[in-house]
Motif scaffolding. Structure first.
Motif, PDB file in Angstrom:
ATOM      1  N   LEU A 171      -0.876  -4.923 -10.176  1.00 14.79           N
ATOM      2  CA  LEU A 171       0.027  -4.135  -9.340  1.00 14.79           C
ATOM      3  C   LEU A 171      -0.681  -3.653  -8.077  1.00 14.79           C
ATOM      4  CD1 LEU A 171       2.822  -2.897  -9.065  1.00 14.79           C
ATOM      5  CD2 LEU A 171       1.994  -0.923 -10.332  1.00 14.79           C
ATOM      6  N   ARG A 172      -1.916  -3.208  -8.210  1.00 12.56           N
ATOM      7  CA  ARG A 172      -2.694  -2.743  -7.060  1.00 12.56           C
ATOM      8  C   ARG A 172      -2.918  -3.885  -6.065  1.00 12.56           C
ATOM      9  NH1 ARG A 172      -7.117  -1.564  -9.493  1.00 12.56           N
ATOM     10  NH2 ARG A 172      -6.340   0.405 -10.278  1.00 12.56           N
ATOM     11  N   GLU A 173      -3.248  -5.059  -6.582  1.00  9.96           N
ATOM     12  CA  GLU A 173      -3.470  -6.213  -5.715  1.00  9.96           C
ATOM     13  C   GLU A 173      -2.180  -6.611  -4.996  1.00  9.96           C
ATOM     14  OE1 GLU A 173      -4.931 -10.787  -6.326  1.00  9.96           O
ATOM     15  OE2 GLU A 173      -5.820  -9.232  -7.587  1.00  9.96           O
ATOM     16  N   PHE A 174      -1.066  -6.549  -5.703  1.00 13.31           N
ATOM     17  CA  PHE A 174       0.226  -6.874  -5.097  1.00 13.31           C
ATOM     18  C   PHE A 174       0.563  -5.891  -3.981  1.00 13.31           C
ATOM     19  CE2 PHE A 174       4.873  -6.391  -4.985  1.00 13.31           C
ATOM     20  CZ  PHE A 174       5.220  -7.685  -4.634  1.00 13.31           C
ATOM     21  N   LYS A 175       0.330  -4.603  -4.224  1.00 14.06           N
ATOM     22  CA  LYS A 175       0.607  -3.593  -3.196  1.00 14.06           C
ATOM     23  C   LYS A 175      -0.266  -3.811  -1.970  1.00 14.06           C
ATOM     24  CE  LYS A 175       2.283   0.244  -5.986  1.00 14.06           C
ATOM     25  NZ  LYS A 175       2.033   1.635  -6.400  1.00 14.06           N
ATOM     26  N   ASN A 176      -1.537  -4.119  -2.190  1.00 15.31           N
ATOM     27  CA  ASN A 176      -2.433  -4.368  -1.060  1.00 15.31           C
ATOM     28  C   ASN A 176      -1.995  -5.595  -0.271  1.00 15.31           C
ATOM     29  OD1 ASN A 176      -4.032  -2.156  -1.644  1.00 15.31           O
ATOM     30  ND2 ASN A 176      -5.490  -3.324  -2.853  1.00 15.31           N
TER      31      ASN A 176
ATOM     32  N   GLY B  97      -0.691  -5.631   3.610  1.00 14.19           N
ATOM     33  CA  GLY B  97      -1.280  -6.509   4.612  1.00 14.19           C
ATOM     34  C   GLY B  97      -0.216  -7.284   5.369  1.00 14.19           C
ATOM     35  N   LEU B  98       0.820  -7.711   4.683  1.00 13.17           N
ATOM     36  CA  LEU B  98       1.896  -8.448   5.343  1.00 13.17           C
ATOM     37  C   LEU B  98       2.645  -7.560   6.328  1.00 13.17           C
ATOM     38  CD1 LEU B  98       3.408 -10.503   2.385  1.00 13.17           C
ATOM     39  CD2 LEU B  98       2.027 -11.354   4.272  1.00 13.17           C
ATOM     40  N   THR B  99       2.929  -6.340   5.935  1.00 11.79           N
ATOM     41  CA  THR B  99       3.673  -5.455   6.830  1.00 11.79           C
ATOM     42  C   THR B  99       2.822  -5.052   8.027  1.00 11.79           C
ATOM     43  OG1 THR B  99       3.062  -3.525   5.502  1.00 11.79           O
ATOM     44  CG2 THR B  99       5.187  -4.543   5.040  1.00 11.79           C
ATOM     45  N   SER B 100       1.524  -4.873   7.831  1.00  6.60           N
ATOM     46  CA  SER B 100       0.676  -4.513   8.964  1.00  6.60           C
ATOM     47  C   SER B 100       0.536  -5.692   9.926  1.00  6.60           C
ATOM     48  CB  SER B 100      -0.697  -4.027   8.493  1.00  6.60           C
ATOM     49  OG  SER B 100      -1.406  -5.064   7.866  1.00  6.60           O
ATOM     50  N   ASP B 101       0.529  -6.923   9.392  1.00  6.17           N
ATOM     51  CA  ASP B 101       0.478  -8.103  10.254  1.00  6.17           C
ATOM     52  C   ASP B 101       1.736  -8.195  11.113  1.00  6.17           C
ATOM     53  OD1 ASP B 101      -1.968  -8.815   9.242  1.00  6.17           O
ATOM     54  OD2 ASP B 101      -1.187 -10.372   7.896  1.00  6.17           O
ATOM     55  N   GLU B 102       2.885  -7.900  10.522  1.00  8.28           N
ATOM     56  CA  GLU B 102       4.142  -7.949  11.269  1.00  8.28           C
ATOM     57  C   GLU B 102       4.161  -6.883  12.359  1.00  8.28           C
ATOM     58  OE1 GLU B 102       7.378  -7.665   8.551  1.00  8.28           O
ATOM     59  OE2 GLU B 102       6.900  -9.550   7.558  1.00  8.28           O
TER      60      GLU B 102
END
Length: 57
Positions: free
Chosen positions: A35-40, A44-49
């Motif tokens: 779950l922690r890895e999925f959240k990270n 990362g995807l939202t910060s890239d956008e």
């Protein structure tokens, strides 16, 4: 159908019976790590956008 405290207790008891008391903490840790890895990864995807939007402006 909402999951109440009674349902959670039944799920915990069934998991304890199936996996045993020694294996259950390992499974919980693995689930938490996943779950922690999925959240990270999603963070990362939202910060890239957001960076792409800033570059476009």
């Amino acid at each position: 159908m909402p999951i109440g405290p009674g349902s959670l207790a039944v799920i915990a008891i069934v998991a304890l019976i199936i996996f045993g008391p020694k294996k259950l903490p390992e499974l919980g840790k693995a689930a938490g790590d996943t779950l922690r890895e999925f959240k990270n990864a999603t963070k990362g995807l939202t910060s890239d956008e957001e960076e792409k939007k800033k570059e476009d402006q």
